[in-house]
Scaffold this active site. Structure first.
Site, PDB file in Angstrom:
ATOM      1  CD  GLN A 161      -2.662  -1.154   2.602  1.00 28.82           C
ATOM      2  OE1 GLN A 161      -2.795  -2.215   3.192  1.00 28.82           O
ATOM      3  NE2 GLN A 161      -3.194  -0.030   3.078  1.00 28.82           N
ATOM      4  NE  ARG A 185     -13.070   0.248   4.882  1.00 32.04           N
ATOM      5  CZ  ARG A 185     -13.989  -0.206   4.074  1.00 32.04           C
ATOM      6  NH1 ARG A 185     -14.375  -1.433   4.154  1.00 32.04           N
ATOM      7  NH2 ARG A 185     -14.529   0.565   3.163  1.00 32.04           N
ATOM      8  CB  CYS A 186      -8.556   2.008  11.724  1.00 29.79           C
ATOM      9  SG  CYS A 186      -7.802   2.612  13.214  1.00 29.79           S
ATOM     10  CD  GLU A 198      -9.015   4.321   7.308  1.00 32.96           C
ATOM     11  OE1 GLU A 198      -8.083   3.665   6.864  1.00 32.96           O
ATOM     12  OE2 GLU A 198      -8.859   5.301   8.048  1.00 32.96           O
TER      13      GLU A 198
END
Ligand code: FAD
Lengths: 793, 291
Positions: free
Chosen positions: A221, A368-369, A738
């Site tokens: 990523q 996801r945070c 998110e």
């Protein structure tokens, strides 16, 4: 004559996702799709036990398997100074174990062979003698006197503590508690979960002896961070390293860290001088790569009788596994946990955090945070729920009373964050109406007659996104800016490259929409490219909802730079001075005569064919964007459930989500992100977690044990929007990737706890599996989910 | 997926398949739907030398009700065939109730009823259903066929009593003594999950009276639990609330659950009790309930 922005796919257009064209046709290009000439295949041997001293490793039988090219062990890595590597949190992590294994699934040896079957066959023939040690699977065991020291490889490491960290005003908080009428307490565990992207991690390392260049195709990523790290570890200069992230089959934070498999494949390629492919299997991914959460939360609220919150005190104890490998800005030890209660007007707060090593996989990634924001907001809303009940106040009214009001922005939180905009009360109103708040009590009484228990849960939060400004945010010393590069071809079409890395967010679609908004060039005329460090500008990658707040801002800024040059060209073409030029979408015109104008495409052609004297040819630029502040989207979620008291099974009757993520670039993509996040929130609350038994065996090592919800049980979602533009972001966007994973889980838990609240239960740890709910109903006691899980008769 | 090396044969007849099994002396495995065997090979929990694929043998994909009322399910009858079957819906309520609860639609399209019973997973749904129904397996080997009653077929976790060179060619559900009634309830954490606990109930009813009660359980023991003895408290009785709760308590006592991450042993017992009550109460006619 200005263009219709929606028609050209600009801001606000629900344009279909460009990338889906290839994905749904099976034409994506993932790491495992790449085949290089002469490529070999690597397989890792993993530890079957959680904690053991390695007495011996015998690889001779593995070498005998025909087709085996190389067998690597920790000892051989150590000879090249590669047995250990740095983590993103200034710790070290074993690449291949030398002394001890510290978690089940740890990488012990590697085989490189002609095909993956042979590699796997040979791995099975490696004989490792382990001398087992007691496994530590929670922080209580880790801190116990006499506990085995997991990290005996580290000098000066006594015990298993990783860090102590605190923030806030302790004495002001103590005073608030002294003045309180009521003190409300809450304790819970946010369980360990795994991001579990559909595509596992993998790499193809391709070292070319002739050019000296190392190319690595990998699932990252953040390809630029990887290049920096590889440069450090492999002692190769950056221009000799090319990291390419092709299409990613999901990331969710799992593909931010550097994993042993990448490093071993790189060394193997250097030693063998051929490309080496490593594709992790699903179990390998689940048991060894970056997990999320696993934090024990304890907190107290100081309350005045009328409902005003005077102060908040919180303690976190986090389980980091065997290596402290959290992916987070360097300055913070427990991410942005201190963003907790940012939506609430609280005068004083204090947070104390401690982290421990355990015999579990390393990680603590931002699943996801935005760096532990999920735990922060979850706990906040669980505390709020408990406090409203302790005061005998209505859940919605207690929130309304304490939420930051519209006229209080910019608002400085007790922990020092600056929130800048929002309409929290309005979001609450919309949600209450949609869920049927006013008629709920009647509904609940009616259900009771049928033997069912209804519950309603609310969760509201604002979260800090877009890390972040360079004063405070860096990773390994590199400031967390991001970048974009835009080149307009003579035809007026163009290519945009950014330092972010799409993994399902839809950058190819939405970045082009920002360009369309700024330049009036149809979105379909802009190609978007990311992930190749040889061509993309330097950026920190995509995680923590930072793409739109940071890279997206860079896209707007670079488009503006291009427009500024186009304006000069337009003045030349129109034979007026620049000051007499006006802009409307897609076109410059003469202020005094709107009919006289040139399109952006005319300017592009002129940039290559008809320039003013002395002007540099071409129409392109780049922009590095250092955000002035974080962005603060707001969410208010409402969940209604029905519990079957005889089995503990609960069904979701309705979910209402009100999101204010500022300006929406592509409303359809935004809704997709929210629905995906709500699905994960439902998953966390109901089934998705990893636990461990007493011996440190991971329960959740495959999809029969690690449960992801399917379309069958996932509830429907009703979405609503409020738009409060971000005051400092160039297009007013706040980020949304998110919000739902962060704010969602508490709404589900609050709903179930509400349904069983008559028994006195304050908390049921996630996942609220039917057995936990049933036990809560039977005992009236809080249900803890702390491992080890009980096994037996 | 990278299993160990294995051979593959696709015989055209059952006899040919048996000959191949025989020749490999225990190192060959039958491949039916592959929904249990293939995952185990992927994880290398199973590494058979040879796979003998039944899918190329014609005539095994049947299911039918014979004139005597017995039901026959061939070795290649898929879960989905039973789920969609009009014959089953009309004549076999226990199977009909369970069919849509086994695994997920994708697995149901491939997995076979007989393969599932042979696999003898303690959490398997079909072994429980067939046990409750008092069914048997027809096994064919080099020396011909024999019937193996369910109570003698599953003897442990993932263990059946077939010889290495025998194939289960069909499963048989005997004709009911009266009207076949029944039900199936399963507690699963998610669609596609194996049972935390499930209850298969089969009742042969003569008027309002239970002529034969069969109950079996999945997920609550080291193997499929045959609770038919416990259920026999219903034999010759009506489905009154009192009889139902007696039966539910007896069946719950027959379960042998273990505490694990799905819940405590007590919890699983409670689920068994609740499910027995719910199924039986659902089957009771208003007049029985009144009695
Ligand atoms: C995701 C998933 C979820 C599942 N969920 C459930 C569930 O909820 N409930 C449930 O009951 N099952 C479940 N299953 C298992 C599924 O029902 C399998 O299909 C079934 O257990 C095996 O049937 P099969 O035809 O696929 O057999 P195979 O996998 O082909 O074979 C299984 C075993 O039986 C042997 N065998 C097969 N047929 C014969 C035969 N005719 N004679 C002798 N031996 C034979 C094989 O050699 C092998 O050892 C699930 C499977 C998956 C992959």
């Amino acid at each position: 004559m200005a263009l219709d922005e929606i028609k050209i796919g600009g801001l606000g257009a629900s344009r279909r996702r460009v990338e889906d064209n290839r994905f749904i046709r099976g034409k994506g290009n993932y790491v495992d799709d790449i085949v290089l000439p002469g490529m070999l295949h690597m397989e890792l041997l993993r530890s079957p036990v959680a904690h053991a001293r390695i007495k011996s490793i015998d690889v001779s039988a593995a070498w005998e398997v025909p087709g085996v090219r190389l067998v690597l062990t920790g000892e051989m890595m150590a000879a090249r100074n590669l047995a250990w590597m740095p983590t993103l949190s200034y710790d070290t992590q074993a690449v291949l174990a030398t002394d001890k294994v510290r978690f089940q699934g740890q990488e012990v040896a590697a085989v490189i062979a002609d095909d993956p079957y042979i590699a796997k066959d040979a791995c099975q023939r490696i004989v490792v003698e382990y001398e087992q040690l007691p496994a530590i699977v929670n922080p209580l065991q880790a801190m116990a006197a006499g506990a085995e020291v997991i990290r005996d490889d580290k000098e000066n490491q006594e015990g298993n503590k990783v860090f102590d960290w605190e923030i806030g005003d302790k004495s002001a908080t103590d005073k608030a508690f002294a003045d309180a009428d009521v003190i409300s307490k809450m304790e819970c565990h946010y369980p360990r979960s795994h991001p579990s992207p559909m595509e596992t991690c993998g790499s193809i390392a391709d070292y070319n002896r002739a050019t000296g260049k190392l190319t690595v195709y990998m699932t990252s990523q953040a390809p630029h961070i990887v290049r920096a790290a590889v440069a450090m570890v492999a002692e190769l200069p950056e221009h000799m390293i090319r990291i390419v992230s092709p299409d990613l089959g999901g990331g969710f934070g799992n593909k931010v860290p550097i994993y042993p498999g990448y490093v071993v494949s790189i060394l193997a390629s250097i030693l063998l001088e051929c490309p080496v492919k490593w594709i992790e299997d699903k179990t390998g991914n689940l048991i060894s790569t970056g997990f999320g959460r696993d934090v024990y939360l304890q907190g107290e609220l100081a309350l005045r009788k009328d409902g005003k919150i005077l102060g908040m005190r919180m303690k976190t104890i986090s389980d980091h596994g065997a290596f402290y490998a959290d992916a987070q800005p360097s300055k913070f030890k427990i991410g942005l946990m201190h963003s907790t209660f940012a939506a609430y007007d609280i005068p004083a707060a204090h947070l104390f955090s401690t982290g421990y090593y355990t015999n579990k996989a390393p990680g603590g990634v931002a699943y996801r945070c935005s760096f532990r924001v999920t735990e922060a907001m979850f706990f906040q809303e669980r505390m709020i729920h408990g406090a409203a009940n302790d005061l005998g106040m209505d859940q919605a009214e207690f929130r309304r009373m304490n939420l930051v009001k519209d006229d209080m922005f910019p608002y400085r939180t007790a922990f020092g964050f600056l929130t800048d905009s929002g309409q929290y009360g309005k979001c609450l109103d919309i949600g209450m109406k949609a869920i049927g708040y006013d008629t709920f009590q009647a509904e609940k009484a009616e259900a009771r007659k049928r033997g069912k228990l209804l519950g309603l849960g609310i969760s509201t939060m604002t979260e800090p996104l877009g890390a972040g400004n360079s004063r405070e945010y860096d990773i390994l010393g590199i400031k967390m800016f991001d970048s974009a590069e835009l080149r307009i071809h003579m035809s007026g079409k163009g290519i945009l490259r950014t330092g972010a890395m799409n993994q399902g967010q839809g950058h190819q679609t939405t970045w082009a929409q920002i360009v369309a908004h700024e330049l009036g060039i149809p979105a379909e005329d802009i190609t978007v490219e990311e992930g190749d460090t040889d061509t993309a500008p330097f950026g920190m990658g995509t995680y923590a909802s930072r793409s739109t707040p940071v890279a997206g801002a860079a896209v707007a800024m670079v488009a503006r730079k291009v427009r500024a040059k186009a304006r000069k060209i337009a003045a030349h073409l129109l034979e007026v001075s620049e000051e007499d030029i006006e802009w409307e979408l897609g076109r410059f015109y003469v202020r005094s005569n709107k009919e006289r104008g040139v399109t952006i495409q005319d300017c592009a052609m002129a940039a290559y064919s008809n320039l003013p004297d002395g002007m540099e040819p071409g129409l392109e630029n780049n922009a590095y964007y250092d955000p002035p502040n974080l962005t603060w989207p707001f969410a208010a979620y409402f969940v209604k459930v029905e519990v079957d008291p005889e089995t503990g099974v609960w069904d979701v009757l309705k979910v209402v989500a009100v999101d204010d993520c500022g300006v929406r670039i592509n409303p359809m993509v935004v809704e997709g992100q929210i629905m995906g996040g709500l699905t994960e929130a439902y998953a966390m609350s109901s089934m998705q977690y990893q636990t461990y038994d007493e011996e440190g065996n991971c329960i959740g090592s495959n999809y029969m044990d690690y449960l992801l919800p399917t379309a069958w049980e996932t509830p429907g979602f009703e979405l609503y929007e409020v738009v409060t533009p971000c005051p400092h972001h160039p297009i007013g966007a706040k980020g949304v990737g998110e919000c739902a994973t962060v704010a969602g889980p508490a709404a589900f838990v609050n709903a179930v706890v509400d349904a069983v609240g008559h028994t006195g239960v304050r908390n049921i740890d996630m996942p609220m599996m039917p057995n936990r709910v049933y036990e809560a109903l039977q005992t009236g006691k809080d249900i803890s989910g702390m491992p080890p899980v009980k096994m037996g008769d | 997926m990278y299993p160990s090396r294995f051979g593959y044969e696709a015989p055209k007849t059952v006899e040919e398949a048996i000959a191949i099994l025989d020749a490999h002396g225990g190192e060959a495995k039958i491949l039916a739907g592959g929904q249990s065997l293939v995952p185990m090979m992927k994880l290398r929990f199973a590494s058979p030398e040879m796979l003998v694929d039944l899918n190329t043998i014609a005539g095994l994909d049947f299911h039918r009700v014979d004139a005597d009322g017995s039901i026959h399910i061939g070795a290649l009858c898929r879960h989905e065939d039973l789920e969609k079957s009009e014959v089953i819906k009309k004549s076999q309520p226990t199977i009909a109730a369970a069919a849509s609860l086994v695994a997920d639609p994708i697995v149901r399209a491939r997995g076979t009823f007989v393969g599932s019973v042979c696999h003898a997973d303690p959490q398997g749904d079909w072994a429980a259903a067939l046990t409750a129904l008092g069914g048997h397996i027809v096994a064919q080997g080099p020396k011909g066929t024999r019937d193996i009653a369910m109570k003698d077929f599953v003897i442990g976790p993932f263990q059946n009593t077939l010889a290495f060179n025998e194939i289960a060619i069909e499963a048989v559900i005997p004709a009911p003594k009266g009207i076949a009634r029944g039900g199936y309830l399963k507690l699963e954490r998610r669609v596609g999950d194996f049972a935390t606990a499930s209850v298969a109930v089969s009742l042969d009813m003569v008027g309002d009276t239970v002529a034969r009660a069969g109950i079996a359980l999945a997920g609550v023991g080291g193997r499929t639990i045959d609770a038919t003895a416990a259920a026999s408290v219903l034999n010759g009785k009506k489905l009154t609330a009192e009889n139902i709760s007696l039966a539910a308590a007896a069946v719950a006592a027959a379960a042998e659950p273990r505490t694990d991450h799905r819940g405590s042993a007590d919890y699983k017992r409670q689920i068994v009790k609740t499910f027995v009550e719910r199924i039986l109460t659902g089957l009771a006619t208003p007049s029985q309930k009144a009695a």
